[in-house]
Design a protein around this motif. Structure first.
Motif, PDB file in Angstrom:
ATOM      1  N   GLU A   1      14.665  24.532  72.553  1.00 27.18           N
ATOM      2  CA  GLU A   1      14.313  24.594  73.990  1.00 27.18           C
ATOM      3  C   GLU A   1      13.358  25.745  74.261  1.00 27.18           C
ATOM      4  OE1 GLU A   1      16.520  22.994  76.974  1.00 27.18           O
ATOM      5  OE2 GLU A   1      16.865  24.829  78.115  1.00 27.18           O
ATOM      6  N   LEU A   2      13.607  26.893  73.660  1.00 25.06           N
ATOM      7  CA  LEU A   2      12.707  28.038  73.892  1.00 25.06           C
ATOM      8  C   LEU A   2      11.313  27.718  73.364  1.00 25.06           C
ATOM      9  CD1 LEU A   2      12.027  30.869  74.783  1.00 25.06           C
ATOM     10  CD2 LEU A   2      13.086  31.754  72.677  1.00 25.06           C
ATOM     11  N   ASN A   3      11.254  27.133  72.164  1.00 33.42           N
ATOM     12  CA  ASN A   3       9.950  26.732  71.623  1.00 33.42           C
ATOM     13  C   ASN A   3       9.221  25.794  72.576  1.00 33.42           C
ATOM     14  OD1 ASN A   3       9.194  27.804  68.999  1.00 33.42           O
ATOM     15  ND2 ASN A   3      11.149  26.955  68.269  1.00 33.42           N
ATOM     16  N   LYS A   4       9.943  24.800  73.061  1.00 28.34           N
ATOM     17  CA  LYS A   4       9.316  23.779  73.928  1.00 28.34           C
ATOM     18  C   LYS A   4       8.874  24.377  75.262  1.00 28.34           C
ATOM     19  CE  LYS A   4      11.390  19.498  72.160  1.00 28.34           C
ATOM     20  NZ  LYS A   4      12.417  18.448  72.431  1.00 28.34           N
TER      21      LYS A   4
ATOM     22  N   PRO B   1      21.346  26.987  82.251  1.00 27.06           N
ATOM     23  CA  PRO B   1      21.280  26.647  83.698  1.00 27.06           C
ATOM     24  C   PRO B   1      19.940  26.999  84.346  1.00 27.06           C
ATOM     25  CG  PRO B   1      22.752  28.533  83.314  1.00 27.06           C
ATOM     26  CD  PRO B   1      22.383  28.008  81.971  1.00 27.06           C
ATOM     27  N   HIS B   2      19.141  27.813  83.659  1.00 24.15           N
ATOM     28  CA  HIS B   2      17.813  28.164  84.186  1.00 24.15           C
ATOM     29  C   HIS B   2      16.817  28.212  83.019  1.00 24.15           C
ATOM     30  CE1 HIS B   2      19.359  29.192  88.165  1.00 24.15           C
ATOM     31  NE2 HIS B   2      20.384  29.752  87.549  1.00 24.15           N
ATOM     32  N   GLN B   3      15.542  28.334  83.368  1.00 19.30           N
ATOM     33  CA  GLN B   3      14.494  28.544  82.342  1.00 19.30           C
ATOM     34  C   GLN B   3      14.845  29.772  81.528  1.00 19.30           C
ATOM     35  OE1 GLN B   3      10.534  28.942  84.080  1.00 19.30           O
ATOM     36  NE2 GLN B   3       9.965  30.464  82.517  1.00 19.30           N
ATOM     37  N   ILE B   4      14.657  29.692  80.229  1.00 17.29           N
ATOM     38  CA  ILE B   4      14.956  30.866  79.379  1.00 17.29           C
ATOM     39  C   ILE B   4      13.661  31.567  78.963  1.00 17.29           C
ATOM     40  CG2 ILE B   4      15.113  29.459  77.257  1.00 17.29           C
ATOM     41  CD1 ILE B   4      17.034  32.743  78.073  1.00 17.29           C
TER      42      ILE B   4
ATOM     43  N   ALA C   1      25.477  46.609  77.544  1.00 16.77           N
ATOM     44  CA  ALA C   1      24.664  45.475  78.001  1.00 16.77           C
ATOM     45  C   ALA C   1      24.102  44.818  76.747  1.00 16.77           C
ATOM     46  CB  ALA C   1      23.533  45.936  78.900  1.00 16.77           C
ATOM     47  N   THR C   2      24.269  43.496  76.657  1.00 19.40           N
ATOM     48  CA  THR C   2      23.750  42.803  75.471  1.00 19.40           C
ATOM     49  C   THR C   2      22.473  42.055  75.829  1.00 19.40           C
ATOM     50  OG1 THR C   2      24.820  40.651  75.806  1.00 19.40           O
ATOM     51  CG2 THR C   2      26.135  42.391  74.731  1.00 19.40           C
ATOM     52  N   TYR C   3      21.616  41.871  74.844  1.00 21.03           N
ATOM     53  CA  TYR C   3      20.350  41.141  74.959  1.00 21.03           C
ATOM     54  C   TYR C   3      20.377  40.132  73.811  1.00 21.03           C
ATOM     55  CZ  TYR C   3      19.349  45.414  77.599  1.00 21.03           C
ATOM     56  OH  TYR C   3      19.401  46.463  78.486  1.00 21.03           O
ATOM     57  N   GLN C   4      20.937  38.939  74.091  1.00 19.42           N
ATOM     58  CA  GLN C   4      21.315  38.019  73.034  1.00 19.42           C
ATOM     59  C   GLN C   4      20.289  36.922  72.771  1.00 19.42           C
ATOM     60  OE1 GLN C   4      25.973  38.666  74.271  1.00 19.42           O
ATOM     61  NE2 GLN C   4      25.567  36.943  72.905  1.00 19.42           N
ATOM     62  N   ALA C   5      20.042  36.681  71.491  1.00 23.38           N
ATOM     63  CA  ALA C   5      19.055  35.685  71.055  1.00 23.38           C
ATOM     64  C   ALA C   5      19.555  34.268  71.324  1.00 23.38           C
ATOM     65  CB  ALA C   5      18.799  35.867  69.565  1.00 23.38           C
ATOM     66  N   VAL C   6      18.611  33.351  71.482  1.00 19.04           N
ATOM     67  CA  VAL C   6      18.984  31.950  71.790  1.00 19.04           C
ATOM     68  C   VAL C   6      19.647  31.276  70.585  1.00 19.04           C
ATOM     69  CG1 VAL C   6      17.209  31.670  73.574  1.00 19.04           C
ATOM     70  CG2 VAL C   6      16.671  31.082  71.190  1.00 19.04           C
ATOM     71  N   SER C   7      19.432  31.800  69.374  1.00 23.12           N
ATOM     72  CA  SER C   7      20.073  31.173  68.199  1.00 23.12           C
ATOM     73  C   SER C   7      21.599  31.289  68.292  1.00 23.12           C
ATOM     74  CB  SER C   7      19.591  31.819  66.895  1.00 23.12           C
ATOM     75  OG  SER C   7      19.766  33.224  66.971  1.00 23.12           O
ATOM     76  N   GLY C   8      22.075  32.203  69.106  1.00 23.98           N
ATOM     77  CA  GLY C   8      23.523  32.308  69.331  1.00 23.98           C
ATOM     78  C   GLY C   8      24.079  31.076  70.031  1.00 23.98           C
ATOM     79  N   THR C   9      23.223  30.358  70.732  1.00 27.84           N
ATOM     80  CA  THR C   9      23.667  29.118  71.401  1.00 27.84           C
ATOM     81  C   THR C   9      23.590  27.946  70.424  1.00 27.84           C
ATOM     82  OG1 THR C   9      22.729  30.008  73.436  1.00 27.84           O
ATOM     83  CG2 THR C   9      23.328  27.685  73.461  1.00 27.84           C
ATOM     84  N   GLY C  10      22.630  28.012  69.505  1.00 28.16           N
ATOM     85  CA  GLY C  10      22.530  26.951  68.489  1.00 28.16           C
ATOM     86  C   GLY C  10      21.119  26.397  68.357  1.00 28.16           C
ATOM     87  N   LEU C  11      21.007  25.372  67.519  1.00 32.63           N
ATOM     88  CA  LEU C  11      19.689  24.820  67.165  1.00 32.63           C
ATOM     89  C   LEU C  11      18.967  24.243  68.379  1.00 32.63           C
ATOM     90  CD1 LEU C  11      20.669  23.052  63.802  1.00 32.63           C
ATOM     91  CD2 LEU C  11      19.525  25.281  64.091  1.00 32.63           C
TER      92      LEU C  11
END
Ligand code: 2RA
Length: 340
Positions: free
Chosen positions: A167-170, A187-190, A152-162
């Motif tokens: 978006e996470l900050n905002k 597709p949903h709130q992160i 099971a992976t728990y992947q950081a949002v930086s893997g999606t890009g800048l």
């Protein structure tokens, strides 16, 4: 001889990390040429304290470049890597475009360095979640032959890009201010959520991200029988992917103390595992590091030869930029740049 290194996608999350990694690389570098989309032409990136002007990644831009590191997405790699190779560059591609092509080596230097030798001008960088998993598992696979992996992976949002980092900050900011959370990337709130959906879904119910781990593992370990059952999850962490890995081996496993020694002495691995003192790998502390960190090492007592591991690595570094630069260093060190 000093090398001219191109970085395609120089303004992206991974491209930025590629430049930072090259700054500290042992490669003899004559020049770094940052390349990106036309809209970014003329903008500058910093390299060893000097501003470098971005050039457009297009036909003619690769002339004189010895090694071109690509991290600009599949479409750019499909379109531009043949041009780069024609113009004389060896391409190391971080996209998914060519990873499963039979003629393209898929390389993690600590795991299958020899695969890089027979390259035909293009070497693929594996997916970040595959890289960190196999750096940790390679020493156990060599000794005890892993037959099945459940991860099971728990992947950081930086893997999606800048944009995902933004978006996470905002969303966190909006939550604190009691405002509606903006959402455009996922597709949903992160923020404060766990999203069991990375990349698109396939007919078999798995996502492309999950099937990358299955397919790439078999290619990199050159093992057509090993089983990998992944669940890839995006979590509200900025940097570093974490993985809960369960393995079953063909041969009996030694005591935990010996497993810890094997792992801690393995190339690219560092064990952080002292639960009494609450010491185990955590993403928030491992941003900017180079190794694959392993903890929570314990037997899986529910099967004859089973083991559980918790594995964390910087997804932009060892998961992408650093692995790509290490492949370049391997080619130069072994005099394999010409390939076959
Ligand atoms: C991700 N592994 O984390 C994918 C691509 N970098 O989104």
């Amino acid at each position: 001889y000093k090398y001219r290194i191109g970085v395609v996608g120089a303004m992206g999350a991974v491209g930025t990390e590629m430049l930072a990694t090259l700054e500290k690389s042992t490669l003899p570098i004559a020049e770094v040429i940052p390349l990106d989309v036309k809209e970014n032409e003329g903008k500058t990136v910093s390299f060893r304290g000097q501003p470098l002007k971005i050039k457009t990644a297009e036909k003619g831009a690769f002339k004189g470049i010895d090694i071109a590191l690509f991290s600009a997405g599949e479409t750019a790699s499909l379109h531009l890597s043949p041009i780069a190779r024609e113009e004389g560059a060896v391409v190391i591609d971080n996209s998914n475009a060519f990873r499963m092509e039979p003629w393209v080596p898929l390389v993690v230097p600590e795991v299958n360095p020899e695969a890089a030798k027979a390259h035909k001008g293009l070497i693929a960088n594996p997916n970040c979640s595959t890289i960190q998993m196999l750096v940790a598992l390679k020493p156990l696979h060599d000794r005890y032959k892993i037959k099945r992996i459940v991860v099971a992976t728990y992947q950081a949002v930086s893997g999606t890009g800048l944009l995902a980092i933004e978006e996470l900050n905002k969303q966190v900011e909006a939550y604190i201010l009691g405002k509606e959370l903006p959402r455009s990337v996922y597709p949903h709130q992160i923020a404060f959520n766990a999203l069991p959906h990375i990349d698109s879904f396939l007919e078999n119910g798995y996502t492309k991200e999950e099937m990358k781990m299955f397919n790439e593992t078999r290619k990199i370990l050159d093992d057509p029988e090993i089983m990998v059952s992944p669940t890839a999850v995006r979590i509200p962490v900025f940097r570093c992917h974490s993985e809960a890995i369960n393995i079953e081996t063909e041969k009996p496993l030694p005591e935990i103390a010996e497993i810890v020694q094997i792992l801690d002495n393995a190339p690219g691995v560092k064990v952080i595992d002292d639960v009494q003192n609450r010491e185990y790998p955590m993403p928030v502390y491992l941003k900017g590091t180079d190794k694959v960190y392993v903890g929570r090492i314990r037997k899986d007592f529910t099967v004859p030869h089973g083991l559980n591991l918790w594995v964390v690595a910087d997804n932009l570094r060892k998961g992408a930029a650093l692995n790509a630069v290490q492949i370049a260093e391997l080619l130069v060190e072994k005099n394999w740049l010409k390939g076959e």
